[in-house]
Design an enzyme around this catalytic site. Structure first.
Site, PDB file in Angstrom:
ATOM      1  NE  ARG A 271     -64.655   9.573 -22.058  1.00 21.40           N
ATOM      2  CZ  ARG A 271     -65.229   8.864 -23.377  1.00 21.40           C
ATOM      3  NH1 ARG A 271     -65.548   9.785 -24.225  1.00 21.40           N
ATOM      4  NH2 ARG A 271     -65.536   7.934 -23.526  1.00 21.40           N
ATOM      5  CG  HIS A 275     -69.884  10.478 -23.463  1.00 22.05           C
ATOM      6  ND1 HIS A 275     -69.065  11.319 -23.603  1.00 22.05           N
ATOM      7  CD2 HIS A 275     -71.037  11.398 -23.555  1.00 22.05           C
ATOM      8  CE1 HIS A 275     -70.155  13.169 -23.405  1.00 22.05           C
ATOM      9  NE2 HIS A 275     -71.209  12.199 -22.978  1.00 22.05           N
ATOM     10  CE1 TYR A 284     -65.508   6.245 -27.179  1.00 23.55           C
ATOM     11  CE2 TYR A 284     -67.641   5.204 -27.006  1.00 23.55           C
ATOM     12  CZ  TYR A 284     -66.357   6.166 -26.582  1.00 23.55           C
ATOM     13  OH  TYR A 284     -66.822   6.821 -25.277  1.00 23.55           O
TER      14      TYR A 284
HETATM   15  C1  LIG Z   1     -75.108  21.723 -28.197  1.00 24.25           C
HETATM   16  C2  LIG Z   1     -74.739  20.159 -27.785  1.00 24.25           C
HETATM   17  N1  LIG Z   1     -74.603  19.124 -29.304  1.00 24.25           N
HETATM   18  C3  LIG Z   1     -74.906  17.871 -28.880  1.00 24.25           C
HETATM   19  C4  LIG Z   1     -74.724  17.682 -27.245  1.00 24.25           C
HETATM   20  C5  LIG Z   1     -74.561  15.962 -27.186  1.00 24.25           C
HETATM   21  N2  LIG Z   1     -73.111  16.174 -26.340  1.00 24.25           N
HETATM   22  C6  LIG Z   1     -73.075  16.000 -25.218  1.00 24.25           C
HETATM   23  S1  LIG Z   1     -71.456  15.155 -24.779  1.00 24.25           S
HETATM   24  C7  LIG Z   1     -71.295  15.567 -26.215  1.00 24.25           C
HETATM   25  C8  LIG Z   1     -69.438  14.936 -26.439  1.00 24.25           C
HETATM   26  C9  LIG Z   1     -69.199  16.372 -25.702  1.00 24.25           C
HETATM   27  O1  LIG Z   1     -67.364  16.148 -26.134  1.00 24.25           O
HETATM   28  P1  LIG Z   1     -66.150  17.040 -24.799  1.00 24.25           P
HETATM   29  O2  LIG Z   1     -66.660  18.379 -25.916  1.00 24.25           O
HETATM   30  O3  LIG Z   1     -65.011  16.457 -25.744  1.00 24.25           O
HETATM   31  O4  LIG Z   1     -66.263  16.611 -23.704  1.00 24.25           O
HETATM   32  P2  LIG Z   1     -66.461  15.637 -23.011  1.00 24.25           P
HETATM   33  O5  LIG Z   1     -67.546  14.847 -23.014  1.00 24.25           O
HETATM   34  O6  LIG Z   1     -65.214  15.015 -23.612  1.00 24.25           O
HETATM   35  O7  LIG Z   1     -65.094  15.888 -21.427  1.00 24.25           O
HETATM   36  C10 LIG Z   1     -72.147  15.383 -26.885  1.00 24.25           C
HETATM   37  C11 LIG Z   1     -72.032  15.372 -28.647  1.00 24.25           C
HETATM   38  C12 LIG Z   1     -75.040  18.807 -26.625  1.00 24.25           C
HETATM   39  N3  LIG Z   1     -74.924  17.902 -25.005  1.00 24.25           N
HETATM   40  N4  LIG Z   1     -74.758  19.753 -26.969  1.00 24.25           N
END
Ligand SMILES: Cc1ncc(C[n+]2csc(CCOP(=O)(O)OP(=O)(O)O)c2C)c(N)n1
Length: 380
Positions: A271, A275, A284
């Site tokens: 990425r 985020h 980070y």
């Molecule tokens: C069930 C749930 N827990 C926590 C969150 C908060 N949250 C949003 S994005 C994220 C990180 C997700 O990372 P990843 O799965 O690696 O996907 P990326 O954003 O890197 O595409 C979190 C913890 C959420 N949206 N849903």
């Protein structure tokens, strides 16, 4: 006979012979992510497919830049950019047949648009306007899912149901590396393998779940190795190599369509941006790491291959850029218009049968809106 003598006479029956129910070896991912661009395999790639991938990648990157700019102008509430991950996004959409279904996460707007959803409608949810914004049935694209990994059991359910009905449908579900720690990931993969459902799981391992790096997320040798525990093949692919991602996903889709069951594909990518527009990635991770990945850019990789094979020249590059600009201008024009919204729609589609609380709140809002309209009328 004494107790000791009785014990001495006891001969335990040996347990039944045990062997693994399936041979795990064919399910194991390769040691290295699969690559096509810059290797001998590239010579076998279809030139038309490579050109199509290139055009979509260029448009995708421009879409990401435009959507991020719209967040700064207050036209979009939030945008999770997939810059650097365009190869996964585009390949996921292009491997599917018309009747198949795509199950995206919030980061997968590019896949949704490449599948045919209107570029403006695809942003409705992120704009905070009106539910999903597009009709999931029109292009067979499930809503962009914000609760992590919840799209995976949905994909398995749809695929399993299609199989029971005898419909020729494959579901491709996208999830991030962080999403693989969710219970829904486990439940989806377990059921998919037990039912041999026609599903392909694409994990985009982009290194981070917001600020949490992969090393703090899992101790697995790779995310693709998780497949073996469920009894499905795991594949590792270079997620920035559009030709490789397309080939691996196309194989998995073919396998699922032929009744071979699910596959877990881990695409190694990065990425490049924060985020979302609400995140500061410099807190980070360091610039040097980002720069290393910029050197392995999906568009540059494909451009190099196409140019070397005489399939792309400066005019071709300029034409792709122009197409992307036209798309961005149209996106801007539409997103700069204020949408006509009915606040009462807030209560629509929440439950099939609205709850008493919802009915009460709806009546309250209707009364407030009527009072407001009346006072505005009186002032005129
Ligand atoms: C069930 C749930 N827990 C926590 C969150 C908060 N949250 C949003 S994005 C994220 C990180 C997700 O990372 P990843 O799965 O690696 O996907 P990326 O954003 O890197 O595409 C979190 C913890 C959420 N949206 N849903």
């Amino acid at each position: 006979m004494t107790v000791m003598e009785q014990r001495g006479a006891y001969r335990p029956t040996p347990p039944p012979a045990w062997q693994p129910r399936t041979d795990p070896a064919p399910l194991l991912p390769d040691a290295e992510p699969y690559r096509v661009l810059g290797t001998e395999a590239a010579g076998e790639a279809d030139p038309e497919l490579l050109r199509r991938l290139y055009a979509e990648l260029v448009k995708g990157r421009r879409y990401n830049a435009q959507a991020t700019a719209l967040t700064k102008q207050g036209r979009l509430a939030v945008y999770p950019s997939s810059t650097g991950q365009e190869a996964c996004e585009v390949a996921a959409a292009l491997v599917l047949q018309e009747q198949d279904w795509l199950f995206p996460s919030y980061r997968d707007t590019l896949a949704v648009v490449a599948r045919g959803v209107d570029p403006v409608e695809a942003l409705t949810l992120l704009r905070g306007d009106w539910h999903t914004g597009y009709d999931p049935h029109e292009h067979r694209v499930a809503p962009l899912s914000t609760p992590l990994a919840t799209q995976l059991p949905h994909a398995v359910g749809l695929a399993h149901a299609a199989r029971l009905k005898g419909d020729d449908v494959v579901a491709l579900a996208m999830v991030g590396d962080g999403g693989t720690s969710e219970g829904d990931f486990h439940e989806a993969l377990n059921f998919a393998a037990v039912w041999q459902a026609p599903v392909v799981f694409l994990v985009q391992n982009n290194g981070f779940a917001i600020s949490v790096p992969l090393a703090k997320q899992t101790a697995a040798p790779s995310l693709a190795h998780k497949a073996v525990g469920y009894g499905m093949p795991g594949r590792l692919v270079d997620g920035n190599d559009a030709a490789a991602v397309h080939e691996v996903l196309a194989d998995a889709v073919r396998h699922a369509r032929a009744g071979g069951g699910p596959t877990l594909v881990e695409a190694i990518t990065y990425r490049v941006e924060a985020h979302t527009n609400a995140d500061d990635a410099t807190r980070y991770r360091g610039d040097a790491e980002v720069e290393t990945w910029r050197q392995h850019d999906p568009i540059a990789l494909l451009e190099r291959e196409l140019t070397a094979r005489g399939l792309l020249d400066e005019d071709g590059v300029e034409a792709a850029r122009q197409d992307a600009e036209t798309m961005a201008a149209s996106l801007r024009a539409h997103m700069n218009q204020d949408p006509a919204l009915d606040p009462m729609d807030l209560f629509a589609h929440v439950y099939a049968e609205p709850t008493p609380q919802l009915l009460e709140q709806r009546a309250q809002l209707r009364a407030e809106l009527a009072a407001e309209a009346e006072s505005e009328g009186a002032q005129r």
